[in-house]
Enzyme design. Structure first.
Site, PDB file in Angstrom:
ATOM      1  N   GLY A  48       0.790  -1.234   0.000  1.00  0.00           N
ATOM      2  CA  GLY A  48       0.000   0.000   0.000  1.00  0.00           C
ATOM      3  C   GLY A  48       0.820   1.281   0.000  1.00  0.00           C
ATOM      4  O   GLY A  48       0.341   2.322   0.456  1.00  0.00           O
ATOM      5  N   SER A  49       2.032   1.229  -0.547  1.00  0.00           N
ATOM      6  CA  SER A  49       2.815   2.476  -0.566  1.00  0.00           C
ATOM      7  C   SER A  49       2.162   3.496  -1.506  1.00  0.00           C
ATOM      8  O   SER A  49       2.167   4.699  -1.224  1.00  0.00           O
ATOM      9  CB  SER A  49       4.283   2.220  -0.927  1.00  0.00           C
ATOM     10  OG  SER A  49       4.411   1.865  -2.271  1.00  0.00           O
ATOM     11  N   LEU A  73      -4.445  -7.324  -7.030  1.00  0.00           N
ATOM     12  CA  LEU A  73      -4.079  -8.456  -7.875  1.00  0.00           C
ATOM     13  C   LEU A  73      -5.237  -9.300  -8.404  1.00  0.00           C
ATOM     14  O   LEU A  73      -5.024 -10.182  -9.226  1.00  0.00           O
ATOM     15  CB  LEU A  73      -3.076  -9.355  -7.121  1.00  0.00           C
ATOM     16  CG  LEU A  73      -1.741  -8.667  -6.815  1.00  0.00           C
ATOM     17  CD1 LEU A  73      -0.823  -9.591  -6.031  1.00  0.00           C
ATOM     18  CD2 LEU A  73      -1.046  -8.210  -8.094  1.00  0.00           C
ATOM     19  N   ILE A 121     -10.842  -7.732 -12.142  1.00  0.00           N
ATOM     20  CA  ILE A 121     -12.115  -7.063 -11.810  1.00  0.00           C
ATOM     21  C   ILE A 121     -13.258  -7.724 -12.590  1.00  0.00           C
ATOM     22  O   ILE A 121     -13.196  -7.821 -13.823  1.00  0.00           O
ATOM     23  CB  ILE A 121     -12.038  -5.554 -12.163  1.00  0.00           C
ATOM     24  CG1 ILE A 121     -10.869  -4.888 -11.416  1.00  0.00           C
ATOM     25  CG2 ILE A 121     -13.344  -4.837 -11.843  1.00  0.00           C
ATOM     26  CD1 ILE A 121     -10.963  -4.913  -9.906  1.00  0.00           C
ATOM     27  N   HIS A 126       0.235   0.584 -13.636  1.00  0.00           N
ATOM     28  CA  HIS A 126       1.046  -0.571 -14.034  1.00  0.00           C
ATOM     29  C   HIS A 126       2.503  -0.126 -14.161  1.00  0.00           C
ATOM     30  O   HIS A 126       2.775   0.918 -14.761  1.00  0.00           O
ATOM     31  CB  HIS A 126       0.529  -1.136 -15.367  1.00  0.00           C
ATOM     32  CG  HIS A 126       1.231  -2.389 -15.751  1.00  0.00           C
ATOM     33  ND1 HIS A 126       0.879  -3.622 -15.227  1.00  0.00           N
ATOM     34  CD2 HIS A 126       2.291  -2.605 -16.550  1.00  0.00           C
ATOM     35  CE1 HIS A 126       1.703  -4.541 -15.707  1.00  0.00           C
ATOM     36  NE2 HIS A 126       2.572  -3.958 -16.523  1.00  0.00           N
ATOM     37  N   ASP A 178      -4.786  -5.027 -18.215  1.00  0.00           N
ATOM     38  CA  ASP A 178      -3.844  -4.015 -18.686  1.00  0.00           C
ATOM     39  C   ASP A 178      -4.103  -3.503 -20.098  1.00  0.00           C
ATOM     40  O   ASP A 178      -3.190  -3.085 -20.795  1.00  0.00           O
ATOM     41  CB  ASP A 178      -2.400  -4.551 -18.624  1.00  0.00           C
ATOM     42  CG  ASP A 178      -2.006  -4.960 -17.209  1.00  0.00           C
ATOM     43  OD1 ASP A 178      -2.528  -4.353 -16.259  1.00  0.00           O
ATOM     44  OD2 ASP A 178      -1.187  -5.869 -17.071  1.00  0.00           O
TER      45      ASP A 178
HETATM   46  C1  GRF Z   1       2.984  -1.103  -7.732  1.00  0.00           C
HETATM   47  O1  GRF Z   1       4.234  -1.281  -8.306  1.00  0.00           O
HETATM   48  C2  GRF Z   1       1.950  -1.085  -8.804  1.00  0.00           C
HETATM   49  O2  GRF Z   1       2.425  -0.647 -10.024  1.00  0.00           O
HETATM   50  C3  GRF Z   1       1.597  -2.511  -8.943  1.00  0.00           C
HETATM   51  O3  GRF Z   1       1.644  -3.026  -7.640  1.00  0.00           O
HETATM   52  C4  GRF Z   1       2.594  -2.285  -6.876  1.00  0.00           C
HETATM   53  C5  GRF Z   1       1.937  -1.890  -5.597  1.00  0.00           C
HETATM   54  O4  GRF Z   1       2.830  -1.450  -4.628  1.00  0.00           O
HETATM   55  N1  GRF Z   1       0.403  -2.681  -9.693  1.00  0.00           N
HETATM   56  P1  GRF Z   1       2.285  -0.821  -3.291  1.00  0.00           P
HETATM   57  O5  GRF Z   1       1.387  -1.864  -2.604  1.00  0.00           O
HETATM   58  O6  GRF Z   1       1.527   0.409  -3.615  1.00  0.00           O
HETATM   59  O7  GRF Z   1       3.488  -0.542  -2.447  1.00  0.00           O
END
Ligand code: GRF
Length: 190
Positions: A13-14, A86, A89, A105, A146
């Site tokens: 969730g960064s 992941l 949808i 992405h 995608d």
């Molecule tokens: C990100 O790199 C995003 O592009 C991908 O999943 C990752 C999520 O990272 N779809 P975070 O959970 O937001 O740290």
């Protein structure tokens, strides 16, 4: 007018955190819910730390029936943001929120997208293909992985000594910088 944004995320969730921070003092964007398919995902802790309601998605309910759609409608969701989510949808959700679901992405789509292309797999594939640039893509979500309409793309150079780790770090910094702004622009244009 206020817009309610719901974030779907599966893990760390960064990106969700950057979005929360960016709109913290916004008068017209509210992060109204963070939903995850994993009850122990760190993103849910981040939500709780920021007093944002959370929701754990049940696979059965997500793919069968209309309960989730009804719930999202009941809380007046204007936009669903996938930030490292992941699960595919389901069609009923896409139909209920046309052009209102966006994803990020970590590559320059259409390159290095599709099934299995997530996390480090993407960066490994980019380096294996000897690309001289990579980047991020923010796009609408349709029923194909995608492949929805691209809203924004930002690229970075790949240098001679690039590693999967260094590329991933570079791309993540770009995600953090551009994703919240892209959400803001997208909402403003609606
Ligand atoms: C990100 O790199 C995003 O592009 C991908 O999943 C990752 C999520 O990272 N779809 P975070 O959970 O937001 O740290």
């Amino acid at each position: 007018m206020n817009k309610n944004v719901v974030i779907f995320a599966s893990g760390e969730g960064s990106n969700a955190q950057k979005i929360i921070d960016y709109f913290q003092h916004s008068n017209y964007v509210t992060i109204s819910l963070i939903a995850s398919n994993k009850a122990n995902a760190n993103v849910l802790t981040r939500a709780k730390n920021n007093n944002i309601p959370t929701f754990v998605l049940d696979r059965e309910l997500f793919y069968k029936g209309n309960e989730i759609v009804e719930y999202l409608k009941s809380i007046k969701t204007d936009l669903i943001v996938l930030a490292g989510f992941l699960w595919m949808i389901p069609e009923n959700l896409i139909k209920a929120f046309p052009d209102k679901i966006i994803n990020i992405h970590p590559s320059l789509l259409p390159k290095f997208g599709g099934k299995g292309m997530y996390g480090m797999n993407v960066h490994k594939a980019v380096l294996a293909a000897n690309e001289n640039q990579s980047g991020i893509t923010i796009h609408l979500v349709n029923e194909y992985y995608d492949q929805g309409k691209i809203i924004a793309q930002h690229s970075c150079a790949i240098n001679e000594h690039e590693t999967v780790a260094s590329l991933s770090e570079k791309v993540q910094l770009m995600e953090h910088e551009y994703f919240p702004k892209a959400i803001e622009h997208f909402l403003a244009a609606k």
